[in-house]
Scaffold this active site. Sequence first.
Site, mmCIF file in Angstrom:
data_model
loop_
_atom_site.group_PDB
_atom_site.id
_atom_site.type_symbol
_atom_site.label_atom_id
_atom_site.label_comp_id
_atom_site.label_asym_id
_atom_site.label_seq_id
_atom_site.Cartn_x
_atom_site.Cartn_y
_atom_site.Cartn_z
ATOM 1 N N GLU A 143 0.847 -1.167 -0.095
ATOM 2 C CA GLU A 143 0.017 -0.181 -0.149
ATOM 3 C C GLU A 143 0.843 1.023 -0.082
ATOM 4 O OE1 GLU A 143 -2.991 0.429 -0.419
ATOM 5 O OE2 GLU A 143 -3.341 2.585 0.182
ATOM 6 N N ASP A 144 1.985 1.143 0.773
ATOM 7 C CA ASP A 144 2.562 2.449 1.070
ATOM 8 C C ASP A 144 3.859 2.511 0.330
ATOM 9 O OD1 ASP A 144 0.596 3.153 2.607
ATOM 10 O OD2 ASP A 144 1.479 2.702 4.460
#
Length: 708
Positions: free
Chosen positions: A76-77
């Site tokens: 996600e990051d």
Amino acid sequence: MSRIFEITEQLLTYAPKADIDRVNRAYVFAAHAHAGQTRISGDPYITHPLAVAAILASLGMDESTLITGLLHDTVEDTDVTLDDVAHHFGEDIANLVDGVTKIGKIQFHSKEHKQAENFRKMLLATAKDPRVLIVKLADRLHNMRTLGYMRPEKQRLIGEETLHIYAPLAHRLGIHWIKQEMEDLVFSFLEPEAHRALLSKLEGRLNDLNQTRARLEGLIQEALQRKGLHASVQGRMKHLYSIHEKMQRKHVNFDEIFDLLAFRVIVDDMATCYQALGIIHSLYRPVPGRFKDYIALPKPNGYQSLHTTVIGPENFRIEVQIRTEAMHAYAEDGVAAHWAYKDGQGENPENYQWLKQLTELLHETENPAEFLESIRLDLFVQEVYVFSRDGDIFPLPRGARPLDFAYEVHTDIGHHCIGVRINGEVSDFSTRLRNGDQIEIMTSPDQSPSRQWLQYVKTPKARQAIRQWFRRQQRETTIQLGERLLRDTIGKKEVKAQTLKRLHCSDQEDLKSKLGRGDIAIGQLLEATEQESALPLKLAGLSRTMMHPASCCHPIPGDRVVGRFHATNGIELHHRKCSHVLDLADRDLIEVDWQPKPGQTFRTGIEVRAQNRRGMLAQVTRNIATANAGIEDLKLQQRSGRMTELNFLVEVEDRVHLAQVIRAIRLIDGVARVTRHNQPVSFPGKQVTRQIGETLRDFFSRKQGGKR
Ligand code: MN
């Protein structure tokens, strides 16, 4: 701050064969991916996945779950892709990380509608593997622990979401301590003043409570030992949020809460649980109605224990839970206990029963708002356990009623349910089921659901089944009606493709359902097919669900009527002069030629003005009966001292029949006027007239030997 070697050391204590190297590689991989990123607190980002992995290790989770914890934010990051994860750690880990990532993308705090849809996606995405949910809970727990660094409005959003979605989820998964810690954290952020006040009050009594706790621990322990039982007794304070909640719920002060302490008695085996219970009950007076046997009937999340509340010394109410070591481990860590590392043992699918039920429900749900209603219910209510006639146990939400049970057994049993026996006695649908009830459902192939049933069901499953039945029913009705309209106006069952296009319909069925609902007016259809005029719709063979005379003006065959589209159930026939249709636009109405099947009867209103004298009512009703009409209802109004106005609702075949009835009444001496009553009747003093109507009906059923 957690360190990776502490985590791997802990893992080794319960999983000696774990691949520590792989865990270390996951740590290095995550640290590398998150390099340069910081948390809002200013800490390096990697502290977060480490903390999550530490929480998972404290739950005794397997190696794969810990690795997922370390990697959960990489996709996600950071620049890392799922393929990278699969390449380095295998498909299994990639799937788990993907599951957690998907939940991470879900925003619960938009509108309610949205919330439900998202939550649904979350469950669908994850139900395949509960480990995803456990990682998500650990993730959320750590985020809650560090929530203080967020802006206040962010704190509120995340706090509420935690309280409404994640804490109940932890509860449902049986991970009790996570639920409690989440609730206490939410409490401290969302109601800081109440939290502080409660904390300081508790501190004031802490010494006192600790002494009481120690003393009671000793007393209980001693009593058990005297009887030769080996047991460990632990007292503990209730968690802050549960005290706060109780104060709110019962509107009491802190000083009025007497059960701040709870005790846990852990014994060697199940039989000893019951022995210990007996000893404690002989020591202290049990509070009636508080004993619960979750050993014989475990909670749906698998929890087992004996619960009781007793009146201890100084009128102190104390809760006692008695269980074995194994039950205790499960009570603390719930589903996680089953996923904890065990050599060569797989998962126990029974513990995911509720998850399966939820996902089944999800597949059947069309309306997210309905779904949210269902989900909230599913997460919060407690259960009752009832028995089928064959002795199978069915868990149902508290407050469930017989129809819930019927639909739980099978949708068809629900649809055809005509009655119920509870513990051998015939009961009605509104009866609330109690623990241990034995339920027997009676069915009939002729039965079908009624809308009233919706008042008597509690489970989402039953509610959905009934709503769905009606939706299907309505759909069939509108399509049949649309087909009928098509045939009667253009003489064909289908239209050309270009006509469909002109009317913005996707296909023939779409056209039929739009016609049947009145969304496309007859005029529009004629225009699109370039035809001149429509014949009136012939109504002889239409079923009652498609066509029904309106109850405002009570038209009968022979009257000049007009059809009005009703949003959900076909066409309502109105008298052409009925005030309900006078102002409507043509497109909402339809020409109707009403020729019913012989023998069908219809209700209509008549008004009789007659002299107010003894026997008049009896004579009018007798003459109506002589003309072979039934009386459905009667309203009576005193006009003046001399005259009376009688309003009847009679059942006749058509206008000719009605004329006979009216003639028969006019023959009576003292009747001044008989007229048709085409507008809604409303009277003051309804009470009185209804009573008369009732009496009259009694009189009639006696007189005619139950002809009606
Ligand atoms: Mn995270």
